[in-house]
Design a protein around this motif. Structure first.
Motif, mmCIF file in Angstrom:
data_model
loop_
_atom_site.group_PDB
_atom_site.id
_atom_site.type_symbol
_atom_site.label_atom_id
_atom_site.label_comp_id
_atom_site.label_asym_id
_atom_site.label_seq_id
_atom_site.Cartn_x
_atom_site.Cartn_y
_atom_site.Cartn_z
ATOM 1 N N VAL A 1 0.855 -1.194 0.000
ATOM 2 C CA VAL A 1 0.000 0.000 0.000
ATOM 3 C C VAL A 1 0.885 1.236 0.000
ATOM 4 C CG1 VAL A 1 -1.795 1.281 1.235
ATOM 5 C CG2 VAL A 1 -1.804 -1.227 1.255
ATOM 6 N N ASP A 2 0.665 2.129 -0.939
ATOM 7 C CA ASP A 2 1.453 3.355 -1.031
ATOM 8 C C ASP A 2 1.322 4.172 0.248
ATOM 9 O OD1 ASP A 2 3.026 5.370 -2.366
ATOM 10 O OD2 ASP A 2 1.172 6.536 -2.541
ATOM 11 N N GLY A 3 2.463 4.541 0.828
ATOM 12 C CA GLY A 3 2.461 5.370 2.030
ATOM 13 C C GLY A 3 2.223 4.609 3.316
ATOM 14 N N LEU A 4 2.145 3.288 3.251
ATOM 15 C CA LEU A 4 1.937 2.468 4.438
ATOM 16 C C LEU A 4 3.190 1.645 4.686
ATOM 17 C CD1 LEU A 4 -0.253 1.606 6.559
ATOM 18 C CD2 LEU A 4 -0.679 -0.367 5.082
ATOM 19 N N HIS A 5 3.760 1.772 5.890
ATOM 20 C CA HIS A 5 5.029 1.131 6.218
ATOM 21 C C HIS A 5 4.914 0.443 7.568
ATOM 22 C CE1 HIS A 5 6.813 3.498 2.949
ATOM 23 N NE2 HIS A 5 6.092 4.502 3.415
ATOM 24 N N GLY A 6 5.693 -0.628 7.740
ATOM 25 C CA GLY A 6 5.622 -1.310 9.018
ATOM 26 C C GLY A 6 6.663 -2.392 9.171
ATOM 27 N N ALA A 7 6.731 -2.938 10.377
ATOM 28 C CA ALA A 7 7.641 -4.046 10.690
ATOM 29 C C ALA A 7 7.087 -4.807 11.874
ATOM 30 C CB ALA A 7 9.045 -3.523 10.998
ATOM 31 N N THR A 8 7.555 -6.033 12.021
ATOM 32 C CA THR A 8 7.234 -6.846 13.188
ATOM 33 C C THR A 8 8.526 -7.239 13.891
ATOM 34 O OG1 THR A 8 7.313 -8.958 11.978
ATOM 35 C CG2 THR A 8 5.188 -7.794 12.052
ATOM 36 N N TRP A 9 8.407 -7.496 15.192
ATOM 37 C CA TRP A 9 9.512 -8.006 16.001
ATOM 38 C C TRP A 9 9.019 -9.230 16.758
ATOM 39 C CZ3 TRP A 9 8.659 -3.063 14.809
ATOM 40 C CH2 TRP A 9 9.744 -2.238 14.457
ATOM 41 N N SER A 10 9.842 -10.262 16.811
ATOM 42 C CA SER A 10 9.518 -11.480 17.544
ATOM 43 C C SER A 10 10.618 -11.754 18.558
ATOM 44 C CB SER A 10 9.404 -12.680 16.595
ATOM 45 O OG SER A 10 8.399 -12.454 15.622
ATOM 46 N N HIS A 11 10.215 -11.994 19.809
ATOM 47 C CA HIS A 11 11.173 -12.329 20.862
ATOM 48 C C HIS A 11 10.493 -13.290 21.827
ATOM 49 C CE1 HIS A 11 14.481 -12.048 23.637
ATOM 50 N NE2 HIS A 11 13.703 -11.582 24.594
ATOM 51 N N GLY A 12 10.930 -14.555 21.819
ATOM 52 C CA GLY A 12 10.250 -15.551 22.628
ATOM 53 C C GLY A 12 8.801 -15.669 22.207
ATOM 54 N N ASP A 13 7.885 -15.552 23.164
ATOM 55 C CA ASP A 13 6.466 -15.619 22.827
ATOM 56 C C ASP A 13 5.842 -14.236 22.676
ATOM 57 O OD1 ASP A 13 6.500 -14.768 25.419
ATOM 58 O OD2 ASP A 13 5.138 -16.305 26.199
ATOM 59 N N GLU A 14 6.680 -13.206 22.621
ATOM 60 C CA GLU A 14 6.176 -11.835 22.474
ATOM 61 C C GLU A 14 6.306 -11.358 21.033
ATOM 62 O OE1 GLU A 14 7.049 -9.205 26.175
ATOM 63 O OE2 GLU A 14 8.825 -10.416 25.789
ATOM 64 N N ARG A 15 5.376 -10.505 20.647
ATOM 65 C CA ARG A 15 5.383 -9.933 19.304
ATOM 66 C C ARG A 15 5.101 -8.431 19.393
ATOM 67 N NH1 ARG A 15 7.167 -14.219 19.117
ATOM 68 N NH2 ARG A 15 6.589 -16.000 17.797
ATOM 69 N N LEU A 16 5.699 -7.693 18.476
ATOM 70 C CA LEU A 16 5.455 -6.259 18.343
ATOM 71 C C LEU A 16 5.243 -5.957 16.872
ATOM 72 C CD1 LEU A 16 5.577 -3.229 19.346
ATOM 73 C CD2 LEU A 16 8.050 -3.352 18.954
ATOM 74 N N VAL A 17 4.246 -5.153 16.567
ATOM 75 C CA VAL A 17 4.054 -4.696 15.192
ATOM 76 C C VAL A 17 3.849 -3.189 15.205
ATOM 77 C CG1 VAL A 17 1.560 -5.162 15.237
ATOM 78 C CG2 VAL A 17 2.726 -4.933 13.047
ATOM 79 N N ILE A 18 4.513 -2.522 14.287
ATOM 80 C CA ILE A 18 4.352 -1.078 14.107
ATOM 81 C C ILE A 18 3.966 -0.844 12.654
ATOM 82 C CG2 ILE A 18 5.481 1.175 14.126
ATOM 83 C CD1 ILE A 18 7.404 0.037 16.264
ATOM 84 N N VAL A 19 2.856 -0.150 12.431
ATOM 85 C CA VAL A 19 2.409 0.217 11.092
ATOM 86 C C VAL A 19 2.105 1.705 11.111
ATOM 87 C CG1 VAL A 19 0.758 -0.226 9.234
ATOM 88 C CG2 VAL A 19 1.384 -2.078 10.790
ATOM 89 N N LEU A 20 2.523 2.416 10.078
ATOM 90 C CA LEU A 20 2.303 3.862 10.045
ATOM 91 C C LEU A 20 1.958 4.326 8.640
ATOM 92 C CD1 LEU A 20 5.062 5.518 8.753
ATOM 93 C CD2 LEU A 20 6.036 4.313 10.717
ATOM 94 N N SER A 21 1.268 5.454 8.588
ATOM 95 C CA SER A 21 0.903 6.062 7.310
ATOM 96 C C SER A 21 1.600 7.404 7.153
ATOM 97 C CB SER A 21 -0.609 6.283 7.232
ATOM 98 O OG SER A 21 -0.946 7.044 6.077
ATOM 99 N N THR A 22 2.173 7.635 5.975
ATOM 100 C CA THR A 22 2.789 8.932 5.692
ATOM 101 C C THR A 22 1.841 9.838 4.909
ATOM 102 O OG1 THR A 22 3.791 8.092 3.642
ATOM 103 C CG2 THR A 22 5.107 7.952 5.667
#
Length: 361
Positions: free
Chosen positions: A287-308
């Motif tokens: 998606v144009d202008g939509l950026h993000g990443a995920t992080w995995s550590h053990g049983d924990e997860r983090l996701v960051i998604v943002l719009s410009t």
């Protein structure tokens, strides 16, 4: 005796063996000679606000002695800028100060394109010389992110690389530039990160907090967007530019930026362990202008998604197969898909367990 400071295999700064996401500001103390009581006063403001790293000008003076002593007492680290002809005098006086995490060996090192003020070879030579002067401290330099500007050679020459991205108001108020400024920031930090990949350097973002002449400073929303765009692309520290560069101080000149920066510092601290220890994967959103990443550590997860995007909301669906059901105000995770709607400039931050027991916007 091993140094307290190192860079780990993920490109994170470690202090006494533990990864740390340092978050602080430049203080361009040499402008206006603010290296005496003024620096001490500003230092108190910055450290009282909760920032844990400061980048001031260090001199062979009792004032600098006092600042470094106070830094250590407060648990605040220092990246030291110095007057180059006096480097041996200054480093010799302060190299035993436990607060000094790194020495700044070059500013705007890769500028201008094609004829940089400091070549990667010269920067590496400076690094080697400083290691002889102060074996316990790390090396730092800053570069400018942009077309035609080399990053990789500089990343290979130091331990910590500050990447400058100052897009807000950087084209004399051109409405077309303003519209794409946040996307331009993403392009800058992504390209610099890709150029530095595999060098082992720790990337710090030099986050814009100032206003270009006759322009405005970033808004709190823009500041948050640019910070998280940097984290998405692997940056593991912040040295915002700047608290002082001849003005009355960021807290007085742009109080809304100051307050947002303080809030972001606390917010990132709550995510620090996942950002530094997690396995990061950049999301291809499609998606144009939509950026993000995920992080995995053990049983924990983090996701960051943002719009410009500046003027319209973005609907999104992102596959996150290891997440279970989590609901937020404008997004949800169901059957391994994160979906929702981001308003202009919005950032979505989700933390969860693989079991799906918790999440937070």
């Amino acid at each position: 005796i091993a140094s307290r400071f190192a860079i780990d295999e993920r490109g994170a700064l470690t202090i006494d063996g533990e990864p740390e996401f340092l978050f602080g500001l430049y203080h361009v103390s040499w402008i206006g000679g603010r290296t005496g009581q003024g620096l001490e006063d500003d230092f108190d403001v910055m450290t009282d606000a909760g920032f844990d790293v400061v980048h001031p000008t260090l001199l062979a003076t009792e004032t600098t002695d006092a600042v470094l002593s106070s830094s250590h007492e407060r648990g605040v680290y220092v990246v030291g800028e110095l007057y180059w002809p006096e480097r041996e005098l200054v480093v010799g006086r302060h190299r035993d100060a436990p607060a000094i995490v790194a020495w700044d060996l070059a500013d705007d090192a890769n500028w201008p394109a094609g004829a940089p003020r400091v070549s990667p070879e010269e920067l590496a030579s400076r690094r080697d010389a400083f290691r002889r002067l102060d074996p316990d401290a790390l090396s730092y330099a800053s570069v400018i992110a942009g077309p035609g500007l080399e990053v990789r050679g500089y990343a290979q020459a130091v331990d910590i690389l500050g990447v400058q991205s100052y897009p807000i108001g950087n084209n004399a108020g051109d409405p077309a530039w303003d519209e794409r400024a946040l996307e331009q920031h993403v392009s800058y930090v992504r390209t610099a990160s890709e150029d530095a990949d595999g060098t082992g350097v720790c990337l710090h973002i030099n986050l814009q907090t100032f206003a270009w002449p006759d322009q405005r400073a970033p808004t709190p929303s823009e500041l948050r967007n640019m910070l998280y765009a940097s984290i998405v692309h692997g940056y593991k520290g912040v040295l915002a530019y700047t608290f002082y560069d001849g003005n009355s101080g960021l807290h007085d000149e742009h109080p809304e930026v100051w307050e947002e920066l303080r809030r972001l510092r606390a917010e990132v601290e709550s995510l620090e362990r996942l950002i530094l220890k997690g396995e990061r994967t950049v999301i291809d959103t499609g998606v144009d202008g939509l950026h993000g990443a995920t992080w995995s550590h053990g049983d924990e997860r983090l996701v960051i998604v943002l719009s410009t995007k500046r003027d319209h909301a973005v609907e999104f669906e992102v596959p996150l197969h290891e997440f279970a059901g989590v609901d937020g105000a404008a997004w949800r995770v169901r059957e391994g898909v994160l979906s929702g709607r981001l308003e202009p400039e919005e950032v979505c931050v989700v933390r969860a367990l693989v079991s799906g027991s918790e999440g937070s916007p």
